[in-house]
Write a protein that holds these residues in place. Sequence first.
Motif, PDB file in Angstrom:
ATOM      1  N   GLY A   1       0.813  -1.211   0.000  1.00 53.39           N
ATOM      2  CA  GLY A   1       0.000   0.000   0.000  1.00 53.39           C
ATOM      3  C   GLY A   1       0.844   1.258   0.000  1.00 53.39           C
ATOM      4  O   GLY A   1       0.538   2.230  -0.708  1.00 53.39           O
ATOM      5  N   ALA A   2       1.928   1.253   0.781  1.00 51.90           N
ATOM      6  CA  ALA A   2       2.820   2.419   0.809  1.00 51.90           C
ATOM      7  C   ALA A   2       3.450   2.664  -0.551  1.00 51.90           C
ATOM      8  O   ALA A   2       3.582   3.817  -0.993  1.00 51.90           O
ATOM      9  CB  ALA A   2       3.904   2.203   1.870  1.00 51.90           C
ATOM     10  N   VAL A   3       3.842   1.591  -1.236  1.00 47.83           N
ATOM     11  CA  VAL A   3       4.449   1.725  -2.560  1.00 47.83           C
ATOM     12  C   VAL A   3       3.439   2.279  -3.559  1.00 47.83           C
ATOM     13  O   VAL A   3       3.742   3.206  -4.332  1.00 47.83           O
ATOM     14  CB  VAL A   3       4.988   0.364  -3.041  1.00 47.83           C
ATOM     15  N   ILE A   4       2.237   1.735  -3.561  1.00 49.39           N
ATOM     16  CA  ILE A   4       1.221   2.166  -4.525  1.00 49.39           C
ATOM     17  C   ILE A   4       0.844   3.625  -4.287  1.00 49.39           C
ATOM     18  O   ILE A   4       0.676   4.403  -5.235  1.00 49.39           O
ATOM     19  CB  ILE A   4      -0.004   1.240  -4.446  1.00 49.39           C
ATOM     20  N   GLN A   5       0.729   4.031  -3.029  1.00 49.87           N
ATOM     21  CA  GLN A   5       0.444   5.436  -2.738  1.00 49.87           C
ATOM     22  C   GLN A   5       1.597   6.333  -3.176  1.00 49.87           C
ATOM     23  O   GLN A   5       1.383   7.440  -3.675  1.00 49.87           O
ATOM     24  CB  GLN A   5       0.165   5.608  -1.247  1.00 49.87           C
ATOM     25  N   GLY A   6       2.831   5.857  -2.982  1.00 46.00           N
ATOM     26  CA  GLY A   6       3.988   6.656  -3.384  1.00 46.00           C
ATOM     27  C   GLY A   6       4.119   6.794  -4.879  1.00 46.00           C
ATOM     28  O   GLY A   6       4.383   7.889  -5.395  1.00 46.00           O
ATOM     29  N   VAL A   7       3.928   5.694  -5.606  1.00 47.72           N
ATOM     30  CA  VAL A   7       4.061   5.726  -7.062  1.00 47.72           C
ATOM     31  C   VAL A   7       2.956   6.561  -7.698  1.00 47.72           C
ATOM     32  O   VAL A   7       3.184   7.340  -8.630  1.00 47.72           O
ATOM     33  CB  VAL A   7       4.062   4.293  -7.621  1.00 47.72           C
ATOM     34  N   SER A   8       1.733   6.398  -7.209  1.00 47.73           N
ATOM     35  CA  SER A   8       0.592   7.102  -7.799  1.00 47.73           C
ATOM     36  C   SER A   8       0.411   8.513  -7.259  1.00 47.73           C
ATOM     37  O   SER A   8      -0.376   9.285  -7.805  1.00 47.73           O
ATOM     38  CB  SER A   8      -0.691   6.306  -7.548  1.00 47.73           C
ATOM     39  N   ARG A   9       1.139   8.847  -6.180  1.00 45.35           N
ATOM     40  CA  ARG A   9       0.965  10.133  -5.494  1.00 45.35           C
ATOM     41  C   ARG A   9      -0.507  10.358  -5.123  1.00 45.35           C
ATOM     42  O   ARG A   9      -1.035  11.451  -5.213  1.00 45.35           O
ATOM     43  CB  ARG A   9       1.480  11.285  -6.362  1.00 45.35           C
ATOM     44  N   ASN A  10      -1.133   9.269  -4.706  1.00 41.00           N
ATOM     45  CA  ASN A  10      -2.550   9.316  -4.332  1.00 41.00           C
ATOM     46  C   ASN A  10      -2.701   8.660  -2.969  1.00 41.00           C
ATOM     47  O   ASN A  10      -2.503   7.448  -2.828  1.00 41.00           O
ATOM     48  CB  ASN A  10      -3.388   8.589  -5.380  1.00 41.00           C
TER      49      ASN A  10
ATOM     50  N   LEU B   1      -5.271   7.948  -1.375  1.00 37.44           N
ATOM     51  CA  LEU B   1      -6.434   7.068  -1.254  1.00 37.44           C
ATOM     52  C   LEU B   1      -6.213   5.720  -1.921  1.00 37.44           C
ATOM     53  O   LEU B   1      -7.101   4.869  -1.903  1.00 37.44           O
ATOM     54  CB  LEU B   1      -7.673   7.739  -1.873  1.00 37.44           C
ATOM     55  N   ALA B   2      -5.054   5.524  -2.521  1.00 33.47           N
ATOM     56  CA  ALA B   2      -4.792   4.279  -3.238  1.00 33.47           C
ATOM     57  C   ALA B   2      -4.354   3.184  -2.271  1.00 33.47           C
ATOM     58  O   ALA B   2      -3.643   3.436  -1.306  1.00 33.47           O
ATOM     59  CB  ALA B   2      -3.711   4.502  -4.296  1.00 33.47           C
ATOM     60  N   ASP B   3      -4.796   1.970  -2.541  1.00 30.39           N
ATOM     61  CA  ASP B   3      -4.275   0.794  -1.846  1.00 30.39           C
ATOM     62  C   ASP B   3      -4.571  -0.412  -2.718  1.00 30.39           C
ATOM     63  O   ASP B   3      -5.340  -0.322  -3.677  1.00 30.39           O
ATOM     64  CB  ASP B   3      -4.863   0.680  -0.425  1.00 30.39           C
ATOM     65  N   PRO B   4      -3.947  -1.568  -2.460  1.00 31.83           N
ATOM     66  CA  PRO B   4      -4.126  -2.719  -3.352  1.00 31.83           C
ATOM     67  C   PRO B   4      -5.580  -3.147  -3.508  1.00 31.83           C
ATOM     68  O   PRO B   4      -5.979  -3.600  -4.584  1.00 31.83           O
ATOM     69  CB  PRO B   4      -3.297  -3.820  -2.661  1.00 31.83           C
ATOM     70  N   GLY B   5      -6.382  -3.008  -2.447  1.00 28.74           N
ATOM     71  CA  GLY B   5      -7.779  -3.415  -2.546  1.00 28.74           C
ATOM     72  C   GLY B   5      -8.606  -2.455  -3.363  1.00 28.74           C
ATOM     73  O   GLY B   5      -9.375  -2.861  -4.245  1.00 28.74           O
TER      74      GLY B   5
END
Length: 332
Positions: A71-80, A82-86
Amino acid sequence: MAAVIGSGLLLSVVVAILSLISGEFELSVSEVIHTLLRLETTPQRDLVIFDFRLPRIVLGALVGAGLAAAGAVIQGVSRNGLADPGILGINAGAGAAIVTFMFLYQGQIRTTGWSAILAMPFFGLAGGIAAAVLIYLFAWKSGRLDPQRLLLTGIAISSGFGAWTLFLSLKMNASDFQMATVWLSGSIWSANWKFAASIAPWLAILLPVIYRKSYVLDLFQLHESSAISLGVRTEREKTLLLLASIGMVSACVSVSGGIGFVGLLAPHIARRLVGLHHRHMLPVCTILGMLLVILADYIGKTVVSPAEVPVGIVVAIIGVPYFVTLLMKRPA
């Protein structure tokens, strides 16, 4: 930072001990400690602790750590934030692939056998990558990944994979349908040491890769052109980090089903505790993910005992209000 990590580990140990002593076969703290240290043993205690409760705690810790870091990676890459794997559909993609695997081989495999346990993460990886590719195709705009389109696309893709998963599960025979239903709700009640052994190598390889790239995640918080001017090969680094996170999510989903919101809650809490730098945030985030899943499992198996509430439902009860709060705080 050291104080936060120490407090998180201490809380995790406390919750783990509470989980070890709680259940239909009650144990005292001294009995648990004596059994773990092999000072005083009985066959009954060994069976309850080492075959049922301890694997469940270890698997919960591994799953929580993997989902939180992803989740931390996805939020960092997307700069969002509210993003998470689910929410982005990666959980749903991995889950759909694993249910497809169950459907194709229903009645021919045992989910406790080594062949199925080792094969499911790879099926999950294929599904997670498929979800990520679809997200990229639909969220790409003007040469970059648009954060708003990313969130909306993820929700749509998650719904699509969820519908496919439900369709296949309804066509399964009764025993496989029951197994798939419990698994889809996000549960670790059937945890064993084989499950833990199947997920541990994925985390042991991918977590260090992500931590080594923590400075890249920091640079991604700048504008895209600023990161490129500093010599970062942005698309290559994004692909590597997303593949690492998808691999961890797929491994986690293969043994625990769809546990949502861990990858949303843990990074946000970690940032509040130690700041925005990923070198500090990532270790705290993984510990918080461990703590969240272990605590949710403890609550789920004690609050309505002798019945159990799946971990995924407990985490969702906590995560949905938090997600709505974050959504309302975001500027229009």
